[in-house]
Each structure stands twice: as C-alpha cells, then as structure tokens.
Design an enzyme around this catalytic site. Sequence first.
Site, PDB file in Angstrom:
ATOM      1  N   CYS A   1       0.809  -1.224   0.000  1.00 27.41           N
ATOM      2  CA  CYS A   1       0.000   0.000   0.000  1.00 27.41           C
ATOM      3  C   CYS A   1       0.841   1.272   0.000  1.00 27.41           C
ATOM      4  O   CYS A   1       0.316   2.357  -0.216  1.00 27.41           O
ATOM      5  CB  CYS A   1      -0.924   0.008   1.214  1.00 27.41           C
TER       6      CYS A   1
ATOM      7  N   GLU B   1      -7.107  -6.043  -0.237  1.00 28.98           N
ATOM      8  CA  GLU B   1      -7.164  -5.016   0.814  1.00 28.98           C
ATOM      9  C   GLU B   1      -6.095  -3.982   0.560  1.00 28.98           C
ATOM     10  O   GLU B   1      -4.978  -4.316   0.156  1.00 28.98           O
ATOM     11  CB  GLU B   1      -6.964  -5.686   2.185  1.00 28.98           C
TER      12      GLU B   1
ATOM     13  N   ARG C   1      -8.958   3.145  11.735  1.00 25.47           N
ATOM     14  CA  ARG C   1      -8.227   2.491  10.641  1.00 25.47           C
ATOM     15  C   ARG C   1      -9.187   2.263   9.486  1.00 25.47           C
ATOM     16  O   ARG C   1     -10.025   1.351   9.531  1.00 25.47           O
ATOM     17  CB  ARG C   1      -7.618   1.164  11.106  1.00 25.47           C
TER      18      ARG C   1
ATOM     19  N   ARG D   1      -9.777   1.181   5.633  1.00 24.66           N
ATOM     20  CA  ARG D   1      -9.165   0.416   4.556  1.00 24.66           C
ATOM     21  C   ARG D   1     -10.220   0.099   3.498  1.00 24.66           C
ATOM     22  O   ARG D   1     -11.392  -0.079   3.823  1.00 24.66           O
ATOM     23  CB  ARG D   1      -8.544  -0.906   5.061  1.00 24.66           C
TER      24      ARG D   1
END
Length: 302
Positions: free
Chosen positions: A61, A99, A144, A146
């Site tokens: 990422c 993800e 968080r 995502r």
Amino acid sequence: GIDIAYKQAGFKICWAIGNGGYCCCTYLHTYVESKITPKDIRMINPAELCKVDILIAGFPCQSFSVAGKQKGFSDTRGHLFYEVEKFIQAYSPRFIFLENVPNLMEHDNGKTFNIVHNVLSKLDYSIRYRVLRASEYGGVPQIRDRVYIVAFREQIDCDLFAFPEPIELKCSIEDVLQRDYKRHKAYYYIENDDFYKFAKGIVTRKDSIYRVYHDSIKLTQNKMCPTLTASMGIRPNQVPLVVDNYGLRKLTIQECLDFQGFPKDFRFPNTITLEDAYKQIGNSVCVPVVRRIAEQIQKIVL
C-alpha cells in the site's frame, strides 16, 4: 492477519507467498501446518502451487498511501498488483479478496483504482468494494480505514454478497491500556531521553492516545487509537504514546495486537525483534473486519 481471519471464518489456507524473511518466520510460527513460499512473487510460476477457490492479496500500500510518496504504479511496489493478475489468470478463482489503503481510490484522480477495476473486469469478474473503519466494523477502538475489494467470477455470487453492517463499539482504549499496570521498561521513555523532553509537554492526558508522525505529536480524536503503521518499526519514536500511572511510554506489542483484533493467544516467535514486530503489526489488518467479510463470503459458499 488476513489468513487468521479467513481461518476463523472456516476456510482452509492452502499456501502463502511472502518476501520478508521475518514475516515468513512469524507466518510459520502461527501456521505450523501451512506452506509458505519465501520468495519474491515475481519469481514464482503459479503452476508451482495448487489452484485455490479464493485468492487473497494485500498488495503493498505504500505506493498509494497519503503517508507515503504516492508514486502509485510508477513505484515498483505498485507493480505487484499485476502479479495478482497473473495468479488470477492461472487459477480463475471463484472469489478474489483484496485489501489496501483508502487512498487507492483517490490516487492519481482515481486512475489507479480504475486500473485495478479494469483489470478485474477484463478477466470477467464482477466487483464490490467499500471502505470500512475498524472501530465501526471490527469492534476495536482504532481509527483504521481500509478499502476492501471482493471480486466474483459468477454474477450470482456477486448478487448474493453483502458487506457486513456496522456494529456497536463495546470496547474502549482503556480496556486495552489498563494504565494501572506497569509494562516492561523497554516501553517507557526515560527523563534524560531527548524524545521524552520533547514529548512530555504534549502528552499529558491519561484518557487518550497520542499519534506520532515524523516530528509532530497530536492527540487522537474521540479517545481512539490512531492508525497503526509499519513506520512504528522503522522509526522507533513513531509508536503511538500514552501516559500511564508509571510514566510516558509507547504502546506495547500486545496492545497493538489488541487494537488490530488479533486472537489473545497470538504470539510472535522469540526470534523477532521488537522493531520488526511493530512493523508487521502496522502492515497487517484489523482481523475482525476481514473475518466478517469472509463470513459473508462463507454464506455464499455454503
């Protein structure tokens, strides 16, 4: 973390690929029965491994994160998505689970996400995607966000699938921190430390967690844990800070695991350094969020 979640949902892990030596050590310590190939994925022929029904990938990422340089596909790490494409072409799995950071959707004015979407569409997959927050969908008090992408070979599977609904957050940061319990001395900053001198005037509240980013320390809003990142293991002073009854300290490894929703019996092998454990946690996922998505897939399979 993704594999833990899928095992919790009832799936069998057939194999894994990882290029980080210490990550592979942790994986083998967690899954003594599993096969992991400790190689650069670009060097692996899919024919070397068995076909799977679900292909799972958390491709790097850093190329897309707002915390990084955002080079996207011009960064060699960004190219690794095309290795995922290689395995999809070879296996034609029923489901694909991906993800990444939310900025994947915004990077380069949306062009990066369009590439991912178009690759999957070109391979005749239908796609669902959504940004989910750990505190809202995982039951853990961490901010968080995502993006989760689920792709389906069969349109009927796509039609039957639904992302999980938000759940009530019943756990607070105080349930994890337990500030009246003294931690190992390795987690505390000592008074003659330069960083301590810098932080002591900022980190004052005992009801919150402070985010450290480069040369700034900021209070995390809503009494949450800030997003845990891999930089915790690369720069020792980047671990979020708290004040407990014994002093100023960084979050412990166990606390970070708790904020990611890892099982209580999860342990790193004793060959892993503190720094590498922090890095692996930051690179991982909020386990309950992924488990809940996997359970939605499992409903279709059953």
